[in-house]
Scaffold this motif. Structure first.
Motif, short mmCIF file in Angstrom:
data_model
loop_
_atom_site.label_atom_id
_atom_site.label_comp_id
_atom_site.label_asym_id
_atom_site.label_seq_id
_atom_site.Cartn_x
_atom_site.Cartn_y
_atom_site.Cartn_z
N ARG A 193 0.88 -1.32 -0.07
CA ARG A 193 -0.04 -0.07 0.04
C ARG A 193 1.01 1.26 0.13
N ILE A 194 2.00 1.46 0.93
CA ILE A 194 2.82 2.33 0.99
C ILE A 194 3.75 2.46 -0.40
N ALA A 195 4.01 1.36 -0.75
CA ALA A 195 4.74 1.23 -2.10
C ALA A 195 3.90 1.98 -3.25
N ALA A 196 2.77 1.64 -3.39
CA ALA A 196 2.17 2.25 -4.52
C ALA A 196 2.05 3.64 -4.36
N LEU A 197 1.69 4.17 -3.16
CA LEU A 197 1.65 5.63 -2.92
C LEU A 197 2.91 6.12 -3.13
N SER A 198 4.04 5.56 -3.07
CA SER A 198 5.48 5.87 -3.17
C SER A 198 5.57 6.15 -4.61
N LEU A 199 5.13 5.22 -5.46
CA LEU A 199 5.43 5.41 -6.88
C LEU A 199 4.50 6.48 -7.49
N LEU A 200 3.58 6.85 -6.86
CA LEU A 200 2.72 8.19 -7.30
C LEU A 200 3.67 9.19 -7.24
N VAL A 201 4.27 9.51 -5.96
CA VAL A 201 5.23 10.46 -5.70
C VAL A 201 6.38 10.73 -6.45
N LEU A 202 6.99 9.35 -6.65
CA LEU A 202 8.26 9.23 -7.36
C LEU A 202 7.97 9.57 -8.71
N ALA A 203 6.79 9.40 -9.34
CA ALA A 203 6.74 9.64 -10.70
C ALA A 203 6.84 10.97 -11.10
N ASN A 204 6.57 12.01 -10.12
CA ASN A 204 6.84 13.45 -10.52
C ASN A 204 8.17 14.00 -9.87
N LYS A 205 8.99 13.17 -9.78
CA LYS A 205 10.28 13.31 -8.94
C LYS A 205 11.52 13.31 -10.15
N GLU A 206 12.47 14.10 -10.05
CA GLU A 206 13.44 14.12 -11.04
C GLU A 206 14.52 12.92 -10.43
N ASP A 207 15.01 12.52 -11.56
CA ASP A 207 15.88 11.35 -11.24
C ASP A 207 17.05 11.53 -10.47
N SER A 208 17.42 10.61 -9.46
CA SER A 208 18.52 11.12 -8.40
C SER A 208 18.79 9.47 -7.90
N ASP A 209 19.75 9.57 -7.18
CA ASP A 209 20.23 8.24 -6.57
C ASP A 209 19.06 7.97 -5.60
N ASP A 210 18.70 8.90 -4.73
CA ASP A 210 17.72 8.47 -3.52
C ASP A 210 16.32 8.00 -4.21
N ALA A 211 15.88 8.89 -5.25
CA ALA A 211 14.69 8.51 -6.02
C ALA A 211 14.75 7.08 -6.54
N HIS A 212 15.95 6.77 -7.15
CA HIS A 212 16.06 5.45 -7.77
C HIS A 212 16.00 4.28 -6.79
N THR A 213 16.45 4.53 -5.59
CA THR A 213 16.63 3.47 -4.39
C THR A 213 15.26 3.55 -3.84
N ALA A 214 14.59 4.61 -3.87
CA ALA A 214 13.23 4.60 -3.29
C ALA A 214 12.17 3.58 -4.21
N ARG A 215 12.51 4.11 -5.35
CA ARG A 215 11.69 3.51 -6.68
C ARG A 215 11.83 1.74 -6.70
N GLN A 216 13.04 1.68 -6.36
CA GLN A 216 13.44 0.10 -6.22
C GLN A 216 13.05 -0.59 -5.21
N LEU A 217 12.61 -0.04 -4.12
CA LEU A 217 12.05 -0.51 -3.01
C LEU A 217 10.81 -0.75 -3.10
N SER A 218 10.17 0.19 -3.48
CA SER A 218 8.88 -0.10 -4.13
C SER A 218 8.39 -0.94 -4.89
N VAL A 219 9.22 -1.12 -6.00
CA VAL A 219 9.17 -2.40 -7.01
C VAL A 219 9.29 -3.68 -6.24
#
Length: 204
Positions: free
Chosen positions: A19-45
């Protein structure tokens, strides 16, 4: 083979974070690429994939191994959660699918209530069945102890009769009298241990 409580824990830990991962994907979709964003997206994946696999194959397999089946309504909710997660899994292959209000509404208004409801009812079902299995196991153990107590009493009676026969024989039966006495004492100690175990089970 996992117990029902193990299954409940494993399923909850795998499905809940989706549930949290799905919401994270929504937030990350509008974020610029960065190491932190990539790590967070992979965790959500990873979390969404784990939840999808648990709902689709792992949970049914574990339940089957335990000879347990969900009630029909709960099984329908499991399938609904699996189907609700499928678009998210597809979005992992094509990030453009994570854009737009439709995807956001799906995560917030369909996935979240479905998963929350399923986890609550799954926990109740597995815990109730685990309790029934434990009660049945305790009853079986008490029956086994009762049977052992009967055997112990019979051994005591046999040993007592043997000592009487040995005494009747006289000097030739003295050795057997000692053996019969030891058997009777051992049987008495066994009886005491069985009584203690039975008392503990009845008190639990």
């Amino acid at each position: 083979m996992h117990s029902l409580t193990d299954i409940q824990s494993l399923a909850f830990m795998a499905i809940g974070p989706a549930r949290i991962a799905a919401l994270s994907l929504l937030v990350l979709a509008n974020k610029e690429d960065s190491d932190d964003a990539h790590t967070a997206r992979q965790l959500s994946v990873d979390r969404i994939t784990a939840a999808h696999e648990m709902l689709g194959t792992k949970l049914p397999a574990m339940l089957k191994a335990c000879n347990h089946t969900f009630p029909s309504k709960l099984e329908e909710k499991r399938l609904a959660c699996f189907e609700a997660l499928t678009p998210l899994v597809e979005s992992l292959r094509d990030s453009s699918k994570a854009q737009g209000s439709a995807f956001s509404d799906h995560c917030l208004y369909r996935l979240e209530p479905l998963v929350s409801s399923f986890l609550i009812e799954m926990t109740e079902d597995l815990m109730e069945n685990h309790k029934r299995l434990e009660e049945r196991r305790q009853e079986d153990m008490l029956k086994a102890i009762t049977n052992a107590e009967v055997v112990g009493k019979n051994i005591q009676l046999i040993a007592f009769n043997a000592s009487i026969e040995a005494a009747r024989i006289g000097d030739m039966g003295k050795g057997f009298t000692v053996i019969a006495s030891e058997i009777r004492d051992l049987s008495g100690k066994t009886q005491m241990m069985l009584d203690n175990i039975a008392d503990l089970l009845r008190a639990s």
